[in-house]
Design a protein around this motif. Structure first.
Motif, mmCIF file in Angstrom:
data_model
loop_
_atom_site.group_PDB
_atom_site.id
_atom_site.type_symbol
_atom_site.label_atom_id
_atom_site.label_comp_id
_atom_site.label_asym_id
_atom_site.label_seq_id
_atom_site.Cartn_x
_atom_site.Cartn_y
_atom_site.Cartn_z
ATOM 1 N N LYS A 44 0.809 -1.222 0.000
ATOM 2 C CA LYS A 44 0.000 0.000 0.000
ATOM 3 C C LYS A 44 0.837 1.264 0.000
ATOM 4 O O LYS A 44 0.319 2.347 -0.190
ATOM 5 C CB LYS A 44 -0.874 0.040 1.272
ATOM 6 C CG LYS A 44 -2.220 -0.592 1.122
ATOM 7 C CD LYS A 44 -3.112 -0.230 2.298
ATOM 8 C CE LYS A 44 -3.644 1.181 2.268
ATOM 9 N NZ LYS A 44 -5.048 1.324 1.976
ATOM 10 N N SER A 131 -8.147 -0.955 3.264
ATOM 11 C CA SER A 131 -8.718 -0.920 1.917
ATOM 12 C C SER A 131 -7.601 -1.206 0.907
ATOM 13 O O SER A 131 -6.446 -0.828 1.124
ATOM 14 C CB SER A 131 -9.366 0.433 1.659
ATOM 15 O OG SER A 131 -8.467 1.486 1.972
ATOM 16 N N ASN A 133 -6.200 -0.191 -1.716
ATOM 17 C CA ASN A 133 -5.725 0.853 -2.630
ATOM 18 C C ASN A 133 -4.358 1.324 -2.150
ATOM 19 O O ASN A 133 -3.963 1.047 -1.019
ATOM 20 C CB ASN A 133 -6.696 2.040 -2.606
ATOM 21 C CG ASN A 133 -6.998 2.489 -1.176
ATOM 22 O OD1 ASN A 133 -7.803 1.872 -0.487
ATOM 23 N ND2 ASN A 133 -6.308 3.532 -0.720
ATOM 24 N N SER A 139 -10.695 4.039 -2.483
ATOM 25 C CA SER A 139 -10.830 2.613 -2.188
ATOM 26 C C SER A 139 -11.485 1.872 -3.352
ATOM 27 O O SER A 139 -12.355 2.416 -4.023
ATOM 28 C CB SER A 139 -11.686 2.417 -0.936
ATOM 29 O OG SER A 139 -11.092 3.036 0.169
ATOM 30 N N TYR A 219 -8.683 9.325 0.520
ATOM 31 C CA TYR A 219 -9.797 8.926 -0.339
ATOM 32 C C TYR A 219 -9.825 9.791 -1.598
ATOM 33 O O TYR A 219 -10.887 10.178 -2.073
ATOM 34 C CB TYR A 219 -11.132 9.048 0.426
ATOM 35 C CG TYR A 219 -11.100 8.431 1.804
ATOM 36 C CD1 TYR A 219 -11.200 7.053 1.958
ATOM 37 C CD2 TYR A 219 -10.950 9.213 2.938
ATOM 38 C CE1 TYR A 219 -11.155 6.470 3.224
ATOM 39 C CE2 TYR A 219 -10.908 8.640 4.213
ATOM 40 C CZ TYR A 219 -11.010 7.278 4.336
ATOM 41 O OH TYR A 219 -10.967 6.714 5.582
#
Ligand code: TXA
Ligand code: MG
Length: 320
Positions: A44, A131, A133, A139, A219
């Motif tokens: 990530k 998440s 991403n 996400s 986000y």
């Protein structure tokens, strides 16, 4: 070997499995294997001080991960699990500081997706999963999103179709004297308070970042996000077009005649449906090569609270 068997096998040998949940896809590892959990942070590109949520099969496992389970935690778990609610509790002694980012608390939830519940049952242990991403970005809500974002950094993608809720779980911190909502999400504040039989304050934005995911920029799509009012959508878009932005307007209603070169991303007015389609819409703007998204915040009721939270963070200052 079916998909669940394969995924369990990958987890057992310390690999990474993308798991479908009702909220968004997670990037999962065996929560009791530090080396595996470290791979999650690496894939990530996430700082190791940002803790991961541990996904468990049933609320009966709460006691194995939390040092104590206050009555309110038991009540919320009973009411909302499996479901989009994460409870922060003091961690049990055996829980690795690698998962909790060195904190004394652990985030726990039972996700509501048949494949992942099947995997948790088969695997037996907890699955640590943020998440799926890269750090700071939007996400994923489909298996294709995960593959596009993480590619070869994930060993197996358990494809459970598109996510039903579309925004992440509600995080409630129950480790202090008073419960606090750290992140609004798939369980509405109204439902939470009804079940708790009391008001649960929202963590004041701008205060100390208790959950690192509460950084103002998060986000976020590649495109810059501009917040305005419904009435001003077209004017703000026009202004940005003049500044040579390629603009997408994200709106629940037809905003009127669009400036040339602006693109309309319609999202449903129903707040549950809006939430379900929110991240796909942000990704679509990126995929169309837009570099600005103009939108207005929904009313902050029901799922509107989580949608507004994510849009504000998407519009927040970048580069921290
Ligand atoms: O719906 C969800 O919650 C999804 C799915 C995959 O379960 N997961 C998710 O994880 O959104 P993540 O890591 O992207 O966001 C969880 C947030 C992060 O901001 C993390 O720092 C915070 O929760 N968090 C987790 N455990 C924590 C802890 N012990 N103390 C403070 N913050 C914590
Ligand atoms: Mg995340």
């Amino acid at each position: 070997m079916n998909d669940i068997d394969r995924a369990a096998e990958v987890l057992r040998r310390g690999g990474l499995v993308a798991i479908p949940t009702e909220t968004v896809y997670g990037l999962g590892a065996d929560a009791s294997n530090d080396a595996a959990v470290k791979k999650v942070f690496a894939a990530k590109r996430r700082p190791e001080t940002h803790p991961l949520i541990v996904h468990i099969a049933t609320r009966a496992q709460l006691g194995a991960w939390a040092a104590s389970v206050p009555p309110l935690a038991a009540r919320l778990a009973e009411r909302f699990w499996p479901g989009p609610l994460t409870l922060l509790l003091p961690k049990a002694a055996g829980v690795s500081g690698v998962v909790t980012g060195g904190r004394g608390t652990v985030g726990l939830r039972v996700p509501d997706h048949p494949l992942t519940l099947g995997l948790l049952g088969k695997f037996g242990g907890g699955i640590a999963a943020p998440s799926a991403n890269r750090f700071g970005s939007v996400s994923p809500t489909t298996a294709e999103d995960v593959r596009a974002e993480l590619g070869a950094d994930v060993d197996f993608v358990l494809d459970g179709g598109p996510c039903r809720v579309g925004v992440e779980s509600t995080i409630v911190d129950l480790s202090g004297d008073e419960p606090v909502i750290l992140r609004p999400g798939g369980v509405t504040r109204e439902d939470l308070e009804r079940a708790a039989g009391r008001a649960i304050p929202l963590h004041a934005a701008g205060g100390p970042a208790i959950a690192p995911g509460m950084h103002p920029s998060h986000y976020a799509p590649r495109a810059k996000v501009f917040l305005t009012t419904d009435a001003e959508l077209v004017d703000v878009a026009q202004d940005l077009v003049w500044q040579n932005y390629k603009v997408a307007i994200l709106a629940t209603r037809d905003p009127g005649p669009l400036p040339e070169a602006a693109y309309l991303l319609r999202v449903p007015e129903d707040l549950d449906e809006f939430a379900r389609g929110l991240y796909a819409a942000l990704r679509e703007a990126d995929n169309r090569g837009c570099d600005a998204i103009v939108t207005a915040l929904p009313v902050e009721e029901g799922m509107g609270l989580a949608i507004a939270d994510r849009l504000r963070r998407a519009a927040g200052p970048r580069g921290e």
